[in-house]
Motif scaffolding. Structure first.
Motif, mmCIF file in Angstrom:
data_model
loop_
_atom_site.group_PDB
_atom_site.id
_atom_site.type_symbol
_atom_site.label_atom_id
_atom_site.label_comp_id
_atom_site.label_asym_id
_atom_site.label_seq_id
_atom_site.Cartn_x
_atom_site.Cartn_y
_atom_site.Cartn_z
ATOM 1 N N SER A 105 8.398 8.162 -9.135
ATOM 2 C CA SER A 105 8.930 7.112 -10.066
ATOM 3 C C SER A 105 9.130 5.962 -8.974
ATOM 4 O O SER A 105 9.204 6.056 -8.123
ATOM 5 N N GLU A 106 9.500 5.060 -9.880
ATOM 6 C CA GLU A 106 9.648 3.499 -9.042
ATOM 7 C C GLU A 106 10.935 3.672 -8.049
ATOM 8 O O GLU A 106 10.918 3.356 -6.909
ATOM 9 N N ASP A 107 12.072 4.182 -8.626
ATOM 10 C CA ASP A 107 13.379 4.704 -7.807
ATOM 11 C C ASP A 107 12.926 5.562 -6.771
ATOM 12 O O ASP A 107 13.506 5.296 -5.625
ATOM 13 N N ALA A 108 11.982 6.434 -6.816
ATOM 14 C CA ALA A 108 11.674 7.423 -5.934
ATOM 15 C C ALA A 108 10.980 6.712 -4.844
ATOM 16 O O ALA A 108 11.129 7.257 -3.798
ATOM 17 N N ALA A 109 10.084 5.876 -5.303
ATOM 18 C CA ALA A 109 9.286 5.188 -4.238
ATOM 19 C C ALA A 109 10.042 4.227 -3.383
ATOM 20 O O ALA A 109 9.837 4.493 -2.167
ATOM 21 N N LEU B 176 3.806 -14.059 -3.324
ATOM 22 C CA LEU B 176 3.826 -12.671 -3.221
ATOM 23 C C LEU B 176 2.738 -12.262 -4.539
ATOM 24 O O LEU B 176 2.570 -11.023 -4.944
ATOM 25 N N SER B 177 1.918 -13.000 -4.825
ATOM 26 C CA SER B 177 0.975 -12.775 -6.212
ATOM 27 C C SER B 177 0.008 -11.634 -5.813
ATOM 28 O O SER B 177 -0.742 -11.081 -6.407
ATOM 29 N N THR C 70 3.111 -4.614 -6.772
ATOM 30 C CA THR C 70 3.872 -3.579 -6.770
ATOM 31 C C THR C 70 5.171 -3.949 -5.811
ATOM 32 O O THR C 70 6.411 -3.747 -6.604
ATOM 33 N N LEU C 71 5.051 -4.576 -4.709
ATOM 34 C CA LEU C 71 6.273 -5.228 -4.216
ATOM 35 C C LEU C 71 6.767 -6.213 -4.992
ATOM 36 O O LEU C 71 8.316 -6.249 -5.047
ATOM 37 N N THR C 72 6.400 -7.011 -5.700
ATOM 38 C CA THR C 72 6.946 -7.872 -6.626
ATOM 39 C C THR C 72 7.725 -7.246 -7.902
ATOM 40 O O THR C 72 8.765 -7.539 -7.974
ATOM 41 N N ARG C 73 6.937 -6.269 -8.383
ATOM 42 C CA ARG C 73 7.582 -5.291 -9.887
ATOM 43 C C ARG C 73 9.027 -4.787 -8.915
ATOM 44 O O ARG C 73 9.969 -4.530 -9.545
ATOM 45 N N LEU C 74 8.999 -4.314 -7.779
ATOM 46 C CA LEU C 74 9.937 -3.389 -7.058
ATOM 47 C C LEU C 74 11.068 -4.283 -6.419
ATOM 48 O O LEU C 74 12.018 -3.888 -5.593
ATOM 49 N N ALA C 75 10.805 -5.718 -6.281
ATOM 50 C CA ALA C 75 11.708 -6.538 -5.402
ATOM 51 C C ALA C 75 13.395 -6.501 -5.798
ATOM 52 O O ALA C 75 13.915 -6.301 -4.773
ATOM 53 N N ASP C 76 13.539 -6.359 -7.009
ATOM 54 C CA ASP C 76 14.926 -6.249 -7.175
ATOM 55 C C ASP C 76 15.546 -4.797 -6.714
ATOM 56 O O ASP C 76 16.632 -4.918 -6.110
ATOM 57 N N ARG C 77 14.755 -3.756 -6.715
ATOM 58 C CA ARG C 77 15.167 -2.750 -6.169
ATOM 59 C C ARG C 77 15.265 -2.452 -4.653
ATOM 60 O O ARG C 77 16.089 -1.942 -4.343
ATOM 61 N N LEU C 78 14.251 -3.021 -4.146
ATOM 62 C CA LEU C 78 14.159 -3.194 -2.664
ATOM 63 C C LEU C 78 15.272 -4.109 -2.012
ATOM 64 O O LEU C 78 15.746 -3.805 -0.935
ATOM 65 N N GLY D 242 0.804 -0.997 -0.012
ATOM 66 C CA GLY D 242 -0.066 0.103 -0.103
ATOM 67 C C GLY D 242 0.743 1.207 -0.050
ATOM 68 O O GLY D 242 0.584 2.426 -0.792
ATOM 69 N N PHE D 243 1.798 1.065 0.688
ATOM 70 C CA PHE D 243 2.733 2.331 0.688
ATOM 71 C C PHE D 243 3.355 2.729 -0.512
ATOM 72 O O PHE D 243 3.292 3.933 -1.117
ATOM 73 N N LEU D 244 3.794 1.672 -1.111
ATOM 74 C CA LEU D 244 4.455 1.742 -2.387
ATOM 75 C C LEU D 244 3.731 2.428 -3.571
ATOM 76 O O LEU D 244 3.927 3.079 -4.404
ATOM 77 N N ALA D 245 2.632 1.599 -3.611
ATOM 78 C CA ALA D 245 1.443 1.883 -4.372
ATOM 79 C C ALA D 245 0.829 3.160 -4.460
ATOM 80 O O ALA D 245 0.620 3.943 -5.124
#
Length: 118
Positions: free
Chosen positions: A25-29, A77-78, A82-90, A14-17
């Protein structure tokens, strides 16, 4: 990927979304999530210390729990796209760079406050 005390996947999703829906942006989030987490952890450590708790003991206990939970199978994580999409960055951790950037931001804000209150 998910640092304590922010382990609620629903909360992080929820926070990231919410950040993304407000133009981050995804990086800024991811940066905002990490900054918020660092702020929260620091505040909680200060609060716990003020109450007489030993932060080193709390960290050791958390480490044991983390090792035990790491033995569990991978999470599904289905439900958290959002968490799944950003997992590599996180998963990228550069504590030194994050600290230096956050410290720079804090110093700028303190200078602004000093000028505003002068």
């Amino acid at each position: 990927m998910v640092a304590p005390p922010l382990r609620s996947l629903r909360w992080i999703e929820g926070f990231l979304a919410a950040l993304l829906s407000r133009g981050f942006s995804e990086d800024a989030a991811v940066y905002a999530y990490r900054a918020f987490g660092s702020f929260l952890i620091g505040h909680l450590l200060l609060e716990a210390s003020a109450e007489g708790a030993d932060p080193a003991t709390a960290i050791d206990a958390r480490g044991d729990a983390d090792r035990k939970s790491g033995e569990r199978s991978a999470l599904d994580l289905s439900a958290y796209p959002t968490l799944t999409r950003l997992a590599d960055r996180l998963a990228v951790e550069d504590m030194r760079e994050e600290f230096e950037h956050s410290l720079g931001n804090l110093l700028e804000r303190l200078e602004e406050a000093r000028d505003r209150m002068a």
